[in-house]
Design an enzyme around this catalytic site. Structure first.
Site, PDB file in Angstrom:
ATOM      1  N   GLU A  83     -19.109 -14.887 -13.102  1.00 40.28           N
ATOM      2  CA  GLU A  83     -18.556 -16.015 -12.643  1.00 40.28           C
ATOM      3  C   GLU A  83     -17.321 -16.479 -13.446  1.00 40.28           C
ATOM      4  OE1 GLU A  83     -20.968 -19.621 -13.635  1.00 40.28           O
ATOM      5  OE2 GLU A  83     -22.523 -18.279 -14.094  1.00 40.28           O
ATOM      6  N   CYS A 115     -24.776 -17.488 -12.383  1.00 45.76           N
ATOM      7  CA  CYS A 115     -25.586 -16.394 -13.584  1.00 45.76           C
ATOM      8  C   CYS A 115     -26.358 -15.381 -12.863  1.00 45.76           C
ATOM      9  CB  CYS A 115     -26.383 -17.258 -14.527  1.00 45.76           C
ATOM     10  SG  CYS A 115     -25.319 -18.616 -15.440  1.00 45.76           S
ATOM     11  N   SER A 208     -29.721 -29.594 -13.291  1.00 49.08           N
ATOM     12  CA  SER A 208     -29.629 -28.201 -13.511  1.00 49.08           C
ATOM     13  C   SER A 208     -30.769 -27.498 -13.854  1.00 49.08           C
ATOM     14  CB  SER A 208     -28.457 -27.706 -14.253  1.00 49.08           C
ATOM     15  OG  SER A 208     -28.178 -26.206 -13.957  1.00 49.08           O
ATOM     16  N   HIS A 250     -33.688 -16.167 -17.806  1.00 49.79           N
ATOM     17  CA  HIS A 250     -32.387 -16.533 -17.878  1.00 49.79           C
ATOM     18  C   HIS A 250     -32.084 -17.529 -19.104  1.00 49.79           C
ATOM     19  CE1 HIS A 250     -28.414 -17.932 -17.038  1.00 49.79           C
ATOM     20  NE2 HIS A 250     -28.512 -19.089 -16.769  1.00 49.79           N
TER      21      HIS A 250
END
Length: 416
Positions: A83, A115, A208, A250
């Site tokens: 990204e 991601c 998020s 992640h």
């Protein structure tokens, strides 16, 4: 007989400088424990303009080829998950292809979804090989990113940068993927984004985290349903998630892995029909320290010392896990959770290869980290303030690449 496909080997590249996270905390007038205990951070990679996403990707890929003796004539696909693109049209993959002088008869492209882009690339490569379309050839998947939020921002201690290169083949010495056994979850959300023209990302931090956990729950439940259909996990004295030897997540910051693991366990506890009776009791059971220590903690050693690497974060955790326990985990199934804001999550699994420890020894990760230079907060700030299009005239170290100049919007690289 079903074809075995997965990750044969990997290599890691990181910027040559880092700042100690406690130094950064003190410089910002913050209790260091907020960054160390609160985020799980120890060190944060600091890149200069010469260490862009292309040079990091090319360095990781070149290192993989050299360390593992890869026959590049047998590569048929190159995918770069990122990204941190450098051009709206020309992909990073084309730069890497040229810098490494790879065969012309290759499919090359970039994969972008925050991601998640690296995992999207890995799945494209694995399914290409498993389908037979690869005709026996292997794929190179490179995850490369620079996480940048700006000086004195809330996201500052969760910056970082680096790249992880993965060799995907029919000889999965590191991890044989359970191809086709996965769960996914997608939603249209604005939890993290970087508008065109901005170097720094925008993030709604608390939202998020909520989006991550919600998407992960859907992806995990999808994987669990399919795994049960195949008899790989079941409801018994152990939760389904406990029947995986390790679970990798992640990792935008290390503490997020703890939150994610508790959410996976909560999915099992809520769905089992025999868990704690009250929501409060289930929440407490989900936060099992013993489960976290056994299944997650050892995967975070590299992430704590490098910081956030977006697409590469999950695969840095994979490198850390196999670096720490490759031999002990041989033959055991692990779960992996990838998340990209915007959003998409995928939960998948694989079996650690018998040669995992041998392959990881060749990756020489201790040396990769040991060669870095610790810099002061003042030097970190100087580097952050440098213009992206004017790299300093620094000779690349042997085996590495650097951006040398940008002339008429054309990027020129030196090294390796």
């Amino acid at each position: 007989m079903k074809k075995r496909v997965g990750i044969e080997a990997l290599a890691v590249a990181v910027p040559r400088r880092y700042v100690d996270i406690e130094d950064l905390a003190r410089a910002r007038g913050v209790d260091p424990a907020k960054f160390t205990a609160g985020l799980g951070a120890k060190e944060m990679a600091v890149n200069d303009p010469g260490e862009d996403s292309v040079s990091l990707a090319a360095t990781a890929a070149a290192r993989l080829i050299q360390q593992q003796g890869v026959d590049t004539s047998k590569l048929g696909m190159l995918v770069v998950g990122t990204e941190t693109g450098v051009d709206h049209s020309k992909p990073i993959a084309s730069h890497v292809h040229g810098l490494l002088k790879l065969p012309r008869a290759m499919r090359t492209f970039d994969s972008q979804h925050a991601c998640y882009g690296g995992t999207a690339g890995l799945m494209a490569a694995a399914e290409w090989i498993a389908s037979g379309a690869g005709a026996g050839r292997s794929a190179l998947v490179v995850c490369t990113d620079i996480a940048r939020y700006g000086l004195k921002t809330a996201g500052e201690p969760t910056q970082g940068g680096g790249a992880v290169a993965l060799l995907v083949s029919e000889t999965p010495d590191l991890l044989a993927l359970d191809v086709g056994l996965n769960g996914v979850s997608t939603a249209d959300v604005y939890d993290f984004w970087r508008p065109v023209g901005r170097r720094e990302a925008l993030v709604d931090g608390h939202y998020s985290i909520t989006c991550y956990l919600d998407a992960m729950a859907g992806a995990y439940r999808g994987w669990r349903e399919r795994a049960m259909e195949q008899g790989l996990v079941r409801w018994d004295s152990k939760l389904p998630s406990e029947q995986l030897s390790r679970i990798l997540y992640h990792v935008p910051f290390c503490k997020m892995a703890r939150k994610a693991h508790a959410q996976v366990r909560l999915c099992d506890l809520e769905d089992s029909g025999s868990g704690p009776a009250t929501p409060e009791a289930r929440d407490e059971a989900a936060k099992s320290q013993a489960s976290y220590d056994a299944q997650v903690a050892k995967s975070l050693g590299l992430n704590a010392r490098v910081g956030n690497v977006y697409t590469a974060s999950l695969y840095l955790a994979l490198a850390g896990q196999l670096h720490a326990e490759g031999a002990a985990l041989a033959g055991q199934r692990m779960g992996l959770l990838s998340y990209g804001s915007g959003s998409c999550a995928e939960f998948f699994s694989g079996i650690v290869g018998e040669k995992a420890a041998e392959r990881m020894a060749r990756a020489d990760l201790d040396t990769v980290l040991a060669k870095r230079e610790r810099v002061s907060v003042e030097e970190y700030e100087r580097l952050m303030n440098l213009p992206y299009d004017a790299p300093e005239a620094i000779a690349p170290e042997p085996g590495t690449f650097r951006l040398a100049e940008i002339h008429e919007f054309r990027r020129k690289y030196a090294g390796a």
